[in-house]
Write a protein that holds these residues in place. Structure first.
Motif, short mmCIF file in Angstrom:
data_model
loop_
_atom_site.label_atom_id
_atom_site.label_comp_id
_atom_site.label_asym_id
_atom_site.label_seq_id
_atom_site.Cartn_x
_atom_site.Cartn_y
_atom_site.Cartn_z
N UNK A 116 7.49 2.00 -6.52
CA UNK A 116 6.38 1.67 -5.62
C UNK A 116 6.75 2.05 -4.18
N UNK A 117 7.98 1.75 -3.79
CA UNK A 117 8.41 2.05 -2.42
C UNK A 117 8.64 3.55 -2.23
N UNK A 118 9.24 4.19 -3.23
CA UNK A 118 9.62 5.60 -3.07
C UNK A 118 8.45 6.56 -3.19
N UNK A 119 7.40 6.14 -3.86
CA UNK A 119 6.26 7.05 -4.06
C UNK A 119 5.19 6.92 -2.99
N UNK A 120 5.49 6.16 -1.96
CA UNK A 120 4.49 6.07 -0.88
C UNK A 120 4.45 7.38 -0.10
N UNK A 121 3.32 7.58 0.57
CA UNK A 121 3.11 8.79 1.36
C UNK A 121 3.53 8.53 2.80
N UNK A 122 4.32 9.43 3.35
CA UNK A 122 4.76 9.26 4.74
C UNK A 122 3.65 9.72 5.70
N UNK A 123 3.29 8.88 6.64
CA UNK A 123 2.24 9.22 7.60
C UNK A 123 2.84 9.87 8.83
N UNK A 124 2.13 10.84 9.38
CA UNK A 124 2.53 11.35 10.70
C UNK A 124 2.07 10.32 11.72
N UNK A 125 2.55 10.41 12.95
CA UNK A 125 2.12 9.44 13.97
C UNK A 125 0.60 9.47 14.18
N UNK B 210 0.82 -1.21 0.00
CA UNK B 210 0.00 0.00 0.00
C UNK B 210 0.85 1.26 0.00
N UNK B 211 0.24 2.38 -0.39
CA UNK B 211 1.03 3.59 -0.61
C UNK B 211 1.15 4.50 0.62
N UNK B 212 1.07 3.92 1.82
CA UNK B 212 1.33 4.71 3.03
C UNK B 212 2.37 3.99 3.86
N UNK B 213 3.26 4.77 4.47
CA UNK B 213 4.25 4.12 5.34
C UNK B 213 4.51 4.99 6.55
N UNK B 214 5.03 4.33 7.57
CA UNK B 214 5.47 5.03 8.77
C UNK B 214 6.98 4.93 8.85
N UNK B 215 7.63 6.06 9.08
CA UNK B 215 9.06 6.04 9.29
C UNK B 215 9.29 5.60 10.74
#
Ligand code: HMG
Length: 399
Positions: A346-355, A23-28
């Protein structure tokens, strides 16, 4: 009985195509560490993960599985698939197999067996072995095996940092272009309470340290047996892949071969290749039963030195517990089957989620009271052609 590799190699079966979707959302995980009051190096080094994919409600295991398989199937494949297996431990129905949704979404024929397999992270390996047996006895037909899972442990739990989501699709044929799988392998089952998810829970329960012990102990068991049967000669093994719930776990498995257990040169080579196998998983997290196949894809797409004819070992582990060590040989033309750029994108275009966004996405649930629900679409990328639109008359609706 000694293993006869030549006799086994006469009947070919293996992976002809492979693709993955996340999926296109990730958490750092540095963001996670800060909020949880943990030294980020615990996650980055101690656990060995940097990011984790987070699935919104519309990317359930059916949608993710369809998104993984869709781009790799030709019209001919769709006609020839006679066995369709979805392996998952995040099932959406107690009765109907996820594979039947797949038959519909992927526009496959009705002339196939469609089933779902569950055994924690081992399920996809069971599926692949069944699929190989199927194409050995039906060489003119193909099998589609899709591993799709969402790993959920809960907010602020020790397992939280080892969550993730994604699917890996593999086409199994009798003329595989990527990896020919040997028919003989070593497997073992032991009933253990290391990890489980009761029907009433949306998150898994784990005895974390115990699960690590069982994982390692079953690796030592199957590796030892394979060695005694002449199947696991490290000199002829160019890479050894592990189930990767988080990269440190695979590293712990590999380390059991260190300290002179196998020749230094072999250990160094396997360690170098191991590093290539965790590139994708470190950014996706645990995708349960697809994890080892994400490791295979990561190795093949991030290692320039592998070549046709190289032999690779795969250690598959599923809690509960089943383990299998099997082997395959890289086939001519395997590089043409890969698409490293698409997977990097696919990995680089994901959206970074805030906490707060991550916590809200994690906590969102589908209705469980029989009412109807419409879902917004979370992933508008080309990779997400399939998604869950909502629930109507107690049934999931896909587009
Ligand atoms: P924990 O108790 O929070 O972690 O849980 P810890 O305190 O043991 O620390 C982890 C590592 O970080 C340790 O290294 C620390 O030393 C290190 P290790 O001893 O493991 O080598 N560390 C640091 N390193 C650098 N800088 C620092 C620092 N601080 C600490 N500042 C645990 C960890 C994995 C148990 C937890 O996340 C968990 O329960 N995860 C879920 C269960 C799991 O993934 N088990 C794996 C085996 S079972 C399996 O693979 C099957 C599975 O995929 C399910 C299925 O089959 O379906 C899970």
């Amino acid at each position: 009985m000694m293993y006869d590799n030549n006799a086994a190699a006469n009947v070919k079966a293996g992976i002809d195509k492979i693709n993955f979707y996340t999926p296109n959302h990730y958490l750092n995980l540095v963001d996670l560490a800060k909020v949880r009051g943990v030294d980020p190096n615990k996650y980055l080094i101690g656990i060995g993960q940097s990011k984790m994919s987070v699935a919104a409600l519309d990317q359930d295991i059916v949608a993710m599985a369809a998104n993984a398989a869709e781009p790799m199937l030709s019209a001919e494949d769709r006609q020839q698939i006679g066995l369709l297996i979805v392996a998952t431990e995040s099932g959406i129905d107690q009765s109907k197999a996820a594979a039947l949704f797949m038959q519909d979404l992927l526009k496959l024929t009705g002339n196939l067996r469609a089933i779902e397999i569950k055994e924690a992270c081992y399920g996809a390996t069971a599926g692949i072995q069944l699929a190989c047996d199927y194409v050995r006895s039906h060489p003119g037909r193909k099998a589609l095996v899709i591993a799709s899972d969402i790993a959920r442990y809960g907010l602020d739990t020790p397992g939280e940092v080892t969550q993730g989501a994604g699917a890996v699709a593999m086409l199994i044929t009798s003329n595989p272009a990527i990896l020919a799988i040997e028919p003989e392998s070593i497997y073992e089952s032991r009933s253990t309470g290391d990890f489980w998810r009761p029907n009433y829970s949306t998150v898994a329960f784990a005895r974390g340290k115990f699960s690590e012990e069982i994982y390692v102990s079953m690796f030592e068991e199957v590796w030892g047996k394979a060695q005694r049967q002449g199947m696991a000669n490290p000199e002829t093994l160019q890479a050894l892949l592990f189930h990767i719930p988080f990269s440190k776990m695979g590293r712990k498995g590999l380390r059991t071969l260190g300290n002179g257990k196998i020749a230094e040169a072999d250990y160094t080579r396997l360690t170098e290749r191991f590093e290539r196998s965790i590139v994708y998983g470190k950014e996706v997290g645990n995708i349960y039963t697809g994890s080892i196949y994400l490791a295979l894809l990561s190795l093949l797409e991030n290692d320039e030195s592998l070549k046709v004819g190289d032999r690779i070992g795969l250690y598959s582990y599923g809690s509960g517990s089943v383990a299998e060590l099997y082997f395959g040989t890289l086939q001519p033309g395997y590089r043409q089957r890969l698409d490293a750029q698409a997977h990097r994108d696919l990995l680089d275009h994901r959206e970074r989620l805030s906490m707060p966004e991550y916590e809200a996405m994690f906590s969102a649930q589908l209705v469980t009271d029989g009412s109807e629900q419409d879902l917004g679409r979370s992933d508008h990328s080309e990779a997400a052609t399939h998604y869950l639109t909502g629930i109507k008359d107690h049934e999931r609706q896909y587009r």
